[in-house]
Design an enzyme around this catalytic site. Structure first.
Site, mmCIF file in Angstrom:
data_model
loop_
_atom_site.group_PDB
_atom_site.id
_atom_site.type_symbol
_atom_site.label_atom_id
_atom_site.label_comp_id
_atom_site.label_asym_id
_atom_site.label_seq_id
_atom_site.Cartn_x
_atom_site.Cartn_y
_atom_site.Cartn_z
ATOM 1 N N GLU A 8 0.768 -1.050 0.159
ATOM 2 C CA GLU A 8 0.072 0.040 0.085
ATOM 3 C C GLU A 8 0.862 1.436 -0.031
ATOM 4 O O GLU A 8 0.162 2.189 -0.412
ATOM 5 C CB GLU A 8 -0.977 0.119 1.190
ATOM 6 C CG GLU A 8 -1.907 -1.228 1.352
ATOM 7 C CD GLU A 8 -3.114 -0.815 0.042
ATOM 8 O OE1 GLU A 8 -3.392 0.248 -0.061
ATOM 9 O OE2 GLU A 8 -3.500 -1.918 -0.350
ATOM 10 N N SER A 32 -47.798 -31.553 41.494
ATOM 11 C CA SER A 32 -47.071 -31.975 42.586
ATOM 12 C C SER A 32 -45.752 -31.233 43.097
ATOM 13 O O SER A 32 -45.313 -31.305 44.343
ATOM 14 C CB SER A 32 -47.142 -33.445 42.685
ATOM 15 O OG SER A 32 -48.108 -34.340 42.690
#
Length: 839
Positions: free
Chosen positions: A90, A469
Site C-alpha cells: 500500500e 405436585s
C-alpha cells in the site's frame, strides 16, 4: 535578438504567473476547506464499531451480535512481517513521507491525463486513515484535497506507529471483517500472531479490493495479488529469496471461519442481548461490550445434552412417526443432486439429516452432506415401532425395510458409545432446565427448549405451566410454619362433598386410585398423596397459604384462591419454580436469580457489576476469600445514594473506607432476608430426602449421593412433568411437556420424563464435589414416635421411628395437657368440602 529575449521574458513571467495562480488556488482551497475539517485529535479517542460479545463465566464465547466483526489490537501485537506486507502493498515510502507521497500523486495525475479516468488515488496509508475515519469514499477532487490536508495534520499529531495501529484496526477486508485481527480469524481461524508469511501477504492484498482479491470468492486473483506482494517484499529487502520461494509455493488455505460459539447457550445469549439493548439501545451492537454471564460452559453443555437426550428418549418410547419427507431419486443419482434437495433443511441438536439411497441385506445405505455415505443396520432401527397414538405403538419391525425405503429423508444420530449410527427423529415434545446456585442466585445453566434453531421460544422464562405436585412442598411448608409437624396425621380418604353435585365439577384422587387412611405428613409428601395435600391446605387455610408461599417469588395474584392450589393448579414458569426451590435449598433465604455477572466496555473497563443477594453462609465464604482487586470503572459516577455509605452505579457499590478514589469500585452484594424459620426448612430438607430414598424420586439414587433432595410433579392427564431437586450448593428444575398442552401419555410422570434429565445434568454438576447437606439449626429435637399415631412412642412399642421437630412442637408424654400436644388426629369436619373450597 531583442525579440528572442522578449519571448523568454514572456515565458518566464507566464511561469511565475502560473505558479502564483496555482499557489493562490491552493491557498484558496486550503482557506476554504480547512475550517470545515474535523479535529484530528479525535483519532486519539475514536470509538471503533465493535460487536457485542457474550461469554460464559469461564471466558468461552457464547455469541456475537453486530454488523461488523472487529477485534482491535495494539501495534506491538502486530507481527513485523505483517506490517511490512501492508507497507509493501500500500505505501512503501510510509516511513519517508509526511502524510503525502508526491511521487504517488504525480503518478496518479499522469494516469488520469493519459487515460482520461482516475485509476489510482496515489493514497498513502495516512491518507487512507483520513478517508476511512473522516471522509466518504466518493472519487472527487474536493474529497481528495480534504484527504491530503487531513493526512498532513495527522502526521503532525500522531506517530507512525499510532497511524499504523488506526489503519490496521479500521480497514475493511471482506466478509464483515474490519481490521487485520478480525480478518485473520475470518480467513484462517487464528490470531495474527500465528499467521504464516503467505497468509500475511494474502491479507495484505485485500484492502485494494476486498471482493476482487478475496481468497475464498476469487482464489485465482487472490493468488496473483499475494505473489505480487511477496515480490515487492523481496525487492524492498523485507524477506530473503528462500522465504520468498517458500511462501510463493504455499497453496491457498483460506476458508471462511464464522464467529463460532465455543459454548452453546443461545437462549441465554438472547436473554443477554435483550438486556443490553434495553440498557444501551442500538449502540449495544457497536460499542464493543463484553458481557460475562454466570453460567459455566461445562455445566451448560451438560444441560444441553441432558435435555436433548431426555426428549429424544421420550420420543423413542412413543414410536417412529415416519420419514420427514420423501424425494424421488435420480437414476443414477448423484451426491450433488441429493445435496441440492436437502440443502435448505435445518439441523437440530446433534441429529444428522440423511437420505436413504438403497436397501440391501437388511442394511440401509444413507447419504449425508457432512459424513458422506453411511451404512445403517437393523440394530439402529429396531426401536422404531410405528407411532399410533401417544399411548399406542405398532409392532417391532422385523427387517429394516419395514421402517425405511429409498428416497426417505430421515435423521440419524450417534449411538451412546459413539461408534455406530441409529435412526432418530426431531422431538415434538419440549423441555427446559434451570440450574441455580442457591446461596447467590447465580444461574449456572439454562436451556429453553430442544433447539434454539427449531424454536426461539424460551420456555424457562415464558412458558407458564401448572406445577402439579412439584408445588406441594410449598403448601407443606406453610402448614409446618403454622403449627403442623412431620408427624401430623391427615386422613387419606375420599373427599366428602357438602353438595353431591360438586363431585361432577371436581373429583380429586391419588394417582394410584387407592386410599390409605390416616397418614403422617412426611409420608404423604414423599409419596405425593393428593387427598392429604387437599385436607392439609384446608386445615392451614387457603388465604394463609397463598400469602405465605408468595414469599418464595410466586405471584400471589396468580395463585388460585381455592383447594386446587394443593395440587399445583397455579401456572408458573420453570424459572419461578426454580427460584422457589432455591429458597428451600439455601436454608430459607430469599432468592433473586441473575445471569449477568459483569459488563466490560471496549477498553476493558467494567461498566456493570452484579450485586447478588447472598445468604449469610455465602457472605462468610466471601469474607474468607482473598480480597479482590479494585474494579476500575467509568469515572463519571451517578451519585444515587442507596445507603448512607454507599454510592450506586447500576449494580456496583463504592463503600467509603475501601478507596478514596470514587472511580475505583469494589463488588458489593445485598444480604438476603430470611423468609421462613430455618428449622422448618431443615425439616423440609429431611422430608424431601425421603422422596429420593423411598419416594417418587428413587431413580436419583443412581448418583450415589446422600445429600440429594427433590420432588416430582405431574399434572392432570400427564400434560406436564416436573422434577426439582437440590443440595445446598446446586438447585435444578426440569420441565417436560408439549407447547400446546396435551397429554404426554399415561405412563409419563415427573419420575419418568423429567427426572432422567435432572440425573444426567446433576451427574456432571455434582461430579467431584463434597456432600452438601444443610446443617442442623438450634431448636431441633429428635423424638421417637409411633408410626401409626404420630404420638410419642412408649417403651416396648413396635412400629416406631425417629422424627425431627421444632422444639416447641415436639410431642409430649400423655400426661401433658392436651393444649401442648403436637399430635393432631384427623377431624371429620376437615373432611367436608364445600363449594367455596373449590371455586
Amino acid at each position: 535578438m531583442l525579440r528572442f529575449v522578449s519571448f523568454y521574458r514572456f515565458l518566464g513571467w507566464s511561469f511565475v504567473t502560473g505558479l502564483c495562480g496555482a499557489g493562490i488556488l491552493i491557498a484558496s482551497f486550503y482557506l476554504y476547506l480547512t475550517p470545515n475539517l474535523p479535529d484530528v485529535e479525535q483519532l486519539r479517542h475514536t470509538q471503533l464499531q465493535i460487536p457485542l460479545r457474550i461469554f460464559s463465566s469461564d471466558d468461552k464465547l457464547i455469541a456475537e451480535f453486530g454488523e461488523k466483526r472487529r477485534s482491535p489490537i495494539t501495534i506491538d501485537q502486530v507481527p513485523e512481517k505483517l506490517s511490512q506486507a501492508f507497507i509493501a502493498a500500500e505505501d512503501n515510502r510510509f516511513y519517508e513521507h509526511h502524510g503525502v507521497d508526491i511521487k504517488g500523486l504525480l503518478r496518479a495525475v499522469t494516469q488520469l491525463a493519459t487515460s482520461g479516468r482516475i485509476q489510482s488515488g496515489g493514497s498513502t496509508i495516512t491518507m487512507q486513515v483520513a478517508k476511512n475515519f473522516f471522509l466518504s469514499r466518493e472519487k472527487t477532487f474536493t474529497r481528495k484535497f480534504n484527504e491530503i490536508l487531513l493526512a498532513l495534520q495527522i502526521e503532525q499529531e500522531l506517530s507512525k506507529d499510532e497511524i499504523l495501529e488506526l489503519y490496521f484496526n479500521k480497514i475493511y477486508l471482506g466478509n464483515r471483517a474490519y481490521g487485520i485481527e478480525a480478518a485473520s480469524q475470518v480467513y484462517y481461524g487464528k490470531s495474527v500472531a500465528k499467521l504464516t508469511l503467505a497468509e500475511m501477504a494474502m491479507i495484505a492484498g485485500l484492502p485494494k479490493a476486498p471482493s476482487r482479491y478475496n481468497p475464498i470468492a476469487n482464489p485465482s486473483r487472490a493468488l496473483i495479488r499475494r505473489n505480487w506482494i511477496l515480490d515487492r517484499m523481496l525487492d524492498l529487502g523485507y524477506i530473503d529469496p528462500n522465504q520468498h520461494a517458500a511462501a510463493q509455493e504455499t497453496p491457498i488455505t483460506a476458508v471462511y471461519h464464522g464467529s463460532s460459539p465455543e459454548t452453546e447457550a443461545p437462549y441465554l445469549a438472547e436473554m443477554a442481548r435483550k438486556e443490553l439493548v434495553d440498557k444501551y439501545g442500538e449502540e449495544a451492537y457497536s460499542e464493543g461490550f463484553n458481557v460475562y454471564l454466570t453460567v459455566n460452559s461445562v455445566l451448560q453443555e451438560a444441560a444441553n445434552k441432558a435435555v436433548r437426550k431426555g426428549l429424544e428418549d421420550y420420543d423413542e418410547r412413543h414410536g417412529y412417526r415416519g420419514p420427514e419427507s420423501k424425494i424421488l431419486l435420480d437414476n443414477p443419482f448423484s451426491a450433488e443432486s441429493i445435496s441440492a434437495k436437502i440443502n435448505n433443511m435445518t439441523n437440530y441438536g446433534e441429529l444428522v439429516i440423511a437420505v436413504v439411497t438403497g436397501i440391501k441385506d437388511n442394511e440401509a445405505t444413507l447419504f449425508t452432506q457432512d459424513y458422506g455415505e453411511i451404512i445403517l443396520d437393523y440394530e439402529g432401527v429396531k426401536w422404531a415401532r410405528p407411532f399410533i397414538s401417544v399411548n399406542r405403538r405398532g409392532t417391532t419391525p422385523k427387517k429394516i425395510s419395514d421402517v425405511l425405503q429409498p428416497g426417505d429423508i430421515i435423521r440419524i444420530k450417534k449411538t451412546q458409545d459413539n461408534k455406530n449410527w441409529k435412526l432418530a427423529q426431531t422431538p415434538k415434545v419440549q423441555g427446559t432446565l434451570v440450574s441455580i446456585a442457591p446461596s447467590t442466585g447465580a444461574i449456572k445453566a439454562l436451556v429453553g427448549g430442544y433447539d434454539f434453531a427449531q424454536s426461539k421460544y424460551n420456555r424457562a422464562l415464558q412458558a407458564e405451566r401448572q406445577a402439579g405436585s412439584n408445588f406441594k412442598p410449598f403448601v407443606y411448608l406453610a402448614a409446618l410454619e403454622h403449627g403442623s409437624t412431620a408427624a401430623t396425621l391427615i386422613n387419606d380418604a375420599p373427599i366428602v362433598f357438602e353438595d353431591k353435585n360438586l363431585e361432577a365439577s371436581w373429583r380429586p384422587e391419588n394417582s394410584s386410585g387407592k386410599f390409605f387412611g390416616p397418614t403422617r405428613l412426611r409420608t404423604a409428601l414423599y409419596k405425593s398423596r393428593n387427598l392429604v395435600s387437599i385436607r392439609l391446605l384446608k386445615k392451614t387455610g387457603v388465604r394463609t397459604t397463598r400469602n405465605f408461599v408468595s414469599r418464595f417469588g410466586f405471584n400471589s395474584d396468580a395463585l388460585p384462591n381455592d383447594l386446587s392450589l394443593a395440587l399445583g393448579s397455579a401456572v408458573m414458569t420453570p424459572l419461578q419454580v426454580a427460584t422457589g426451590y432455591s429458597t428451600i435449598a439455601n436454608g430459607g433465604y430469599e432468592s433473586q436469580p441473575y445471569f449477568i455477572e459483569k459488563i466490560e466496555n471496549s477498553k476493558g473497563d467494567i461498566v456493570f457489576q452484579a450485586t447478588p443477594t447472598l445468604t449469610p453462609n455465602a457472605i462468610k465464604e466471601l469474607a474468607l476469600s482473598p480480597p479482590a482487586e479494585p474494579i476500575r470503572t467509568i469515572a463519571d459516577i451517578d451519585n444515587n445514594l442507596q445507603e448512607p455509605d454507599v454510592v450506586q452505579l447500576d449494580n456496583i457499590a463504592f463503600r467509603e473506607g475501601l478507596s478514596t478514589d470514587p472511580s475505583v469500585l469494589t463488588p458489593s452484594y445485598k444480604e438476603a432476608k430470611s423468609i421462613i424459620d430455618e428449622r422448618t426448612i431443615y425439616i423440609m430438607h429431611s422430608i424431601l430426602k425421603d422422596v429420593i430414598i423411598r419416594g417418587t424420586g428413587r431413580r436419583a439414587q443412581a448418583l450415589r449421593r446422600s445429600d440429594l433432595t427433590g420432588k416430582t410433579g405431574t399434572t392432570n392427564d400427564q400434560k406436564d412433568a416436573w422434577f426439582s431437586g437440590f443440595n445446598t450448593e446446586t438447585q435444578t428444575t426440569v420441565w417436560v411437556g408439549f407447547d400446546q398442552p396435551t397429554t404426554l401419555g399415561r405412563r409419563e410422570y415427573g419420575a419418568t420424563a423429567a427426572l432422567p434429565i435432572w440425573i444426567d445434568y446433576m451427574r456432571v454438576a455434582l461430579a467431584n464435589t463434597p456432600s452438601a447437606n444443610m446443617k442442623q439449626p438450634e431448636g431441633i429435637v429428635t423424638v421417637k414416635i409411633n408410626t401409626e399415631t404420630g404420638a410419642l412412642a412408649k417403651a416396648g412399642e413396635k412400629n416406631t421411628i425417629f422424627e425431627i421437630f421444632r422444639k416447641e412442637n415436639a410431642p409430649q408424654p400423655e400426661h401433658t395437657p392436651a393444649g401442648n400436644q403436637s399430635v393432631e388426629q384427623p377431624s371429620a369436619v376437615d373432611d367436608i368440602i364445600t363449594a367455596e373450597d373449590i371455586f
